[in-house]
Motif scaffolding. Structure first.
Motif, short mmCIF file in Angstrom:
data_model
loop_
_atom_site.label_atom_id
_atom_site.label_comp_id
_atom_site.label_asym_id
_atom_site.label_seq_id
_atom_site.Cartn_x
_atom_site.Cartn_y
_atom_site.Cartn_z
N LYS A 1 0.83 -1.20 0.00
CA LYS A 1 0.00 0.00 0.00
C LYS A 1 0.86 1.26 0.00
O LYS A 1 0.61 2.20 -0.74
N ILE A 2 1.89 1.26 0.83
CA ILE A 2 2.77 2.44 0.91
C ILE A 2 3.51 2.62 -0.41
O ILE A 2 3.61 3.74 -0.93
N LEU A 3 4.02 1.53 -0.97
CA LEU A 3 4.76 1.61 -2.24
C LEU A 3 3.89 2.19 -3.35
O LEU A 3 4.33 3.06 -4.11
N VAL A 4 2.66 1.72 -3.45
CA VAL A 4 1.76 2.22 -4.50
C VAL A 4 1.41 3.68 -4.25
O VAL A 4 1.43 4.49 -5.17
N ASN A 5 1.10 4.03 -3.00
CA ASN A 5 0.76 5.42 -2.68
C ASN A 5 1.91 6.37 -2.96
O ASN A 5 1.70 7.49 -3.41
N GLU A 6 3.12 5.95 -2.67
CA GLU A 6 4.30 6.81 -2.81
C GLU A 6 4.89 6.81 -4.22
O GLU A 6 5.46 7.81 -4.65
N ASN A 7 4.79 5.67 -4.93
CA ASN A 7 5.52 5.51 -6.19
C ASN A 7 4.64 5.10 -7.37
O ASN A 7 5.15 4.92 -8.47
N GLY A 8 3.36 4.90 -7.16
CA GLY A 8 2.50 4.40 -8.22
C GLY A 8 2.68 2.90 -8.41
O GLY A 8 3.52 2.28 -7.77
N LYS A 9 1.85 2.33 -9.27
CA LYS A 9 1.93 0.90 -9.53
C LYS A 9 3.11 0.60 -10.44
O LYS A 9 3.29 1.25 -11.46
N LYS A 10 3.91 -0.37 -10.03
CA LYS A 10 5.07 -0.79 -10.81
C LYS A 10 5.19 -2.31 -10.72
O LYS A 10 4.75 -2.90 -9.74
N LYS A 11 5.84 -2.88 -11.71
CA LYS A 11 6.12 -4.31 -11.62
C LYS A 11 7.12 -4.57 -10.50
O LYS A 11 6.97 -5.51 -9.72
N TYR A 12 8.16 -3.75 -10.42
CA TYR A 12 9.18 -3.87 -9.38
C TYR A 12 9.48 -2.50 -8.81
O TYR A 12 9.37 -1.49 -9.50
N TYR A 13 9.88 -2.49 -7.55
CA TYR A 13 10.28 -1.26 -6.88
C TYR A 13 11.77 -1.36 -6.56
O TYR A 13 12.28 -2.43 -6.25
N LYS A 14 12.45 -0.24 -6.64
CA LYS A 14 13.87 -0.19 -6.31
C LYS A 14 14.06 -0.46 -4.81
O LYS A 14 13.19 -0.09 -4.00
N PRO A 15 15.16 -1.08 -4.44
CA PRO A 15 15.40 -1.36 -3.02
C PRO A 15 15.27 -0.12 -2.13
O PRO A 15 14.72 -0.21 -1.02
N GLU A 16 15.73 1.03 -2.60
CA GLU A 16 15.61 2.24 -1.78
C GLU A 16 14.14 2.62 -1.57
O GLU A 16 13.77 3.12 -0.50
N GLU A 17 13.29 2.41 -2.58
CA GLU A 17 11.86 2.69 -2.42
C GLU A 17 11.26 1.77 -1.36
O GLU A 17 10.43 2.19 -0.55
N VAL A 18 11.69 0.52 -1.35
CA VAL A 18 11.20 -0.45 -0.37
C VAL A 18 11.69 -0.06 1.03
O VAL A 18 10.92 -0.11 2.00
N ARG A 19 12.95 0.35 1.14
CA ARG A 19 13.49 0.78 2.44
C ARG A 19 12.71 1.98 2.98
O ARG A 19 12.36 2.04 4.16
N LYS A 20 12.42 2.95 2.11
CA LYS A 20 11.66 4.13 2.54
C LYS A 20 10.26 3.74 2.97
O LYS A 20 9.74 4.24 3.97
N ALA A 21 9.63 2.84 2.23
CA ALA A 21 8.28 2.37 2.59
C ALA A 21 8.31 1.66 3.93
O ALA A 21 7.42 1.86 4.78
N HIS A 22 9.32 0.85 4.15
CA HIS A 22 9.46 0.14 5.43
C HIS A 22 9.58 1.14 6.58
O HIS A 22 8.94 0.98 7.62
N ARG A 23 10.39 2.18 6.39
CA ARG A 23 10.58 3.18 7.44
C ARG A 23 9.28 3.94 7.74
O ARG A 23 9.09 4.41 8.85
N LYS A 24 8.40 4.06 6.75
CA LYS A 24 7.12 4.76 6.94
C LYS A 24 6.04 3.83 7.51
O LYS A 24 4.98 4.30 7.91
N SER A 25 6.31 2.55 7.53
CA SER A 25 5.30 1.59 7.95
C SER A 25 5.25 1.44 9.46
O SER A 25 6.15 1.88 10.18
N LYS A 26 4.21 0.80 9.93
CA LYS A 26 4.07 0.52 11.36
C LYS A 26 5.09 -0.52 11.82
O LYS A 26 5.28 -0.74 13.00
N TRP A 27 5.76 -1.16 10.86
CA TRP A 27 6.71 -2.23 11.16
C TRP A 27 8.08 -1.68 11.56
O TRP A 27 8.91 -2.41 12.08
N TYR A 28 8.30 -0.41 11.31
CA TYR A 28 9.61 0.16 11.61
C TYR A 28 9.66 0.57 13.07
O TYR A 28 9.04 1.53 13.49
#
Length: 136
Positions: A21-48
């Motif tokens: 959800k965070i990846l799509v909201n921040e970066n739009g729909k993509k087949k793959y996301y760059k590792p840095e995009e995933v790291r940023k999404a993780h930091r914004k998530s409740k899991w961080y």
């Protein structure tokens, strides 16, 4: 000698859903996301909470080559196929008996490319599963 990645999240299905959800909201729909995009999404998530297991999200949402390049640069020793297999197995370990009951996370499910996981044995199943999620 490199270091190992952090342990996997305990609730893989919820982690994948939240991160997606965070990846799509921040970066739009993509087949793959760059590792840095995933790291940023993780930091914004409740899991961080100081524990960074974002490479588990990278195994799900990033391409194999981007995953490997990222881990080569960081010196972490992580196996894309094993990690992706473990993460996607978390989707099937669910009390939900019907795929249509899975919450709509509004993402392109083409990242469910099992070819990397099973060395081509199940080639094309990612598109099949993607079609199921697209129909929800």
């Amino acid at each position: 000698m490199g270091k190992s990645c952090a342990p996997a999240p305990t609730n893989k299905k919820e982690y994948i859903s939240d991160l997606g959800k965070i990846l799509v909201n921040e970066n739009g729909k993509k087949k793959y996301y760059k590792p840095e995009e995933v790291r940023k999404a993780h930091r914004k998530s409740k899991w961080y909470d100081g524990l960074n297991f974002s490479c588990w999200g990278m195994s799900t949402f990033s391409s194999h080559s981007d995953f490997d390049k990222y881990h080569e640069e960081t010196g972490e020793i992580c196996d894309y196929g094993e990690m992706k297999t473990e993460m996607l197995s978390g989707l099937s370990v669910s009390s939900t008996a019907d795929w249509t009951e899975i919450p709509d996370i509004d993402i392109d499910a083409s990242w469910l490319d099992f070819g990397d996981v099973f060395d081509g044995l199940l080639e094309g199943i990612g598109e099949f599963i993607g079609g199921i999620f697209d129909g929800i």
